[in-house]
Design an enzyme around this catalytic site. Structure first.
Site, PDB file in Angstrom:
ATOM      1  CB  SER A  67      20.640 -31.636  47.481  1.00  0.00           C
ATOM      2  OG  SER A  67      21.674 -30.722  47.237  1.00  0.00           O
TER       3      SER A  67
HETATM    4  N1  SAH Z   1      25.853 -31.509  45.015  1.00  0.00           N
HETATM    5  C1  SAH Z   1      26.223 -31.678  46.387  1.00  0.00           C
HETATM    6  C2  SAH Z   1      25.536 -30.733  47.336  1.00  0.00           C
HETATM    7  C3  SAH Z   1      26.058 -29.360  47.158  1.00  0.00           C
HETATM    8  S1  SAH Z   1      25.858 -28.284  48.536  1.00  0.00           S
HETATM    9  C4  SAH Z   1      26.011 -33.111  46.850  1.00  0.00           C
HETATM   10  O1  SAH Z   1      25.540 -33.946  46.072  1.00  0.00           O
HETATM   11  O2  SAH Z   1      26.361 -33.399  47.996  1.00  0.00           O
HETATM   12  C5  SAH Z   1      26.585 -26.869  47.805  1.00  0.00           C
HETATM   13  C6  SAH Z   1      28.093 -26.901  47.698  1.00  0.00           C
HETATM   14  O3  SAH Z   1      28.474 -25.759  46.934  1.00  0.00           O
HETATM   15  C7  SAH Z   1      28.820 -26.785  49.031  1.00  0.00           C
HETATM   16  O4  SAH Z   1      29.711 -27.849  49.172  1.00  0.00           O
HETATM   17  C8  SAH Z   1      29.575 -25.450  48.922  1.00  0.00           C
HETATM   18  O5  SAH Z   1      30.837 -25.466  49.566  1.00  0.00           O
HETATM   19  C9  SAH Z   1      29.734 -25.312  47.411  1.00  0.00           C
HETATM   20  N2  SAH Z   1      29.963 -23.968  46.879  1.00  0.00           N
HETATM   21  C10 SAH Z   1      29.431 -22.788  47.272  1.00  0.00           C
HETATM   22  N3  SAH Z   1      29.900 -21.785  46.500  1.00  0.00           N
HETATM   23  C11 SAH Z   1      30.745 -22.355  45.581  1.00  0.00           C
HETATM   24  C12 SAH Z   1      31.544 -21.855  44.497  1.00  0.00           C
HETATM   25  N4  SAH Z   1      31.589 -20.570  44.158  1.00  0.00           N
HETATM   26  N5  SAH Z   1      32.257 -22.751  43.775  1.00  0.00           N
HETATM   27  C13 SAH Z   1      32.247 -24.067  44.072  1.00  0.00           C
HETATM   28  N6  SAH Z   1      31.518 -24.592  45.091  1.00  0.00           N
HETATM   29  C14 SAH Z   1      30.778 -23.751  45.827  1.00  0.00           C
END
Ligand code: SAH
Length: 235
Positions: A67
């Site tokens: 993000s």
């Molecule tokens: N916080 C992260 C960015 C997250 S992007 C950073 O600092 O890089 C969102 C993430 O959520 C993605 O990697 C995606 O695979 C994950 N995601 C989506 N649905 C999810 C779920 N139900 N449980 C765990 N992770 C999930």
């Protein structure tokens, strides 16, 4: 990872990023310090290293993104963390947000549904010498019961509703912050009429068995895919 131990050549870039966060309204000193001390270049693909300290989101593979720093900083600031909390993050992605959190609180549990991303995040956290983060693979809409309750829960992907298991795993007085599809934000927390497809960042605070929701700002996140989120084919 401690102050003064970073011996890379990115110090100047990190200071510039911290200044930008200040200009964008980040006042929480612990949050600013975390950005000043976390090597974001270790959490982005090598080819994007030179953009690592720009205030933008970047692709990290598997259709996911790390993000934008300003967004992550607002997230952390909205949780009003004091330092002793146990925090659950849903959506480890690159592991960068988890690394930032580990500098502000005592313990971080981070859940990622894509095993390959979780593995890469673990490697990056190790390189960055972050030890207070536990990365687990699973459906984060179910939370992570073994370490619950949590003082704060941060969801880094957009959901149609607030997943019930996350509410149950919140400690008394705990805060949960997540991007919601605007149509599912309760009207009293919403203010103005939402546009279709818009996301709103919502903070939910627990008092006993009551949960209070406030809308904070617009958001733009990838979908939360899981039992209490979107179905894979909807995303
Ligand atoms: N916080 C992260 C960015 C997250 S992007 C950073 O600092 O890089 C969102 C993430 O959520 C993605 O990697 C995606 O695979 C994950 N995601 C989506 N649905 C999810 C779920 N139900 N449980 C765990 N992770 C999930």
């Amino acid at each position: 990872m401690a102050a003064g131990r970073l011996t890379d050549t990115y110090g100047g870039y990190r200071s510039r990023l911290v200044e930008e966060l200040r200009r964008n309204g980040i006042r929480d000193l612990a949050v600013l310090r975390a950005f000043g001390e976390t090597p974001r270049h270790l959490f982005v693909p090598e080819a994007l290293c030179r953009q690592a300290y720009e205030d933008t989101s970047l692709p990290i593979g598997r259709g996911q993104t790390i993000s934008q720093p300003t967004t992550q900083a607002h997230y952390m600031q909205a949780l009003a963390l004091q330092g002793r909390e146990r925090v659950l993050e849903i959506g480890t992605g690159s592991g960068y947000q988890a690394a930032l959190l580990s500098l502000v609180v005592q313990q971080v549990v981070s859940v990622e549904r894509v095993p390959e991303l979780a593995e890469r995040a673990r490697e990056a956290l190790e390189k960055a010498e972050v030890t207070a983060v536990m990365v687990v693979v699973g459906d984060g809409t179910l939370g992570w019961a073994p370490e619950s309750p949590y003082d704060a829960i941060l969801v880094a992907a957009a959901s149609p509703t607030v997943p019930e298991p996350l509410k149950r795993q919140l400690a008394e007085g705990g805060r949960l912050i997540l991007p919601l599809e605007a149509s599912s934000v309760p009207p009293e927390a919403r203010g103005t009429q939402p546009k279709a497809g818009r996301q709103v960042l919502v903070r939910v605070t627990r008092h006993g068995d009551k949960f209070y929701a406030e809308a904070l700002r617009d958001a733009q996140f990838v979908p939360l895919i899981g039992r209490h989120g979107f179905a894979p084919e909807e995303a």
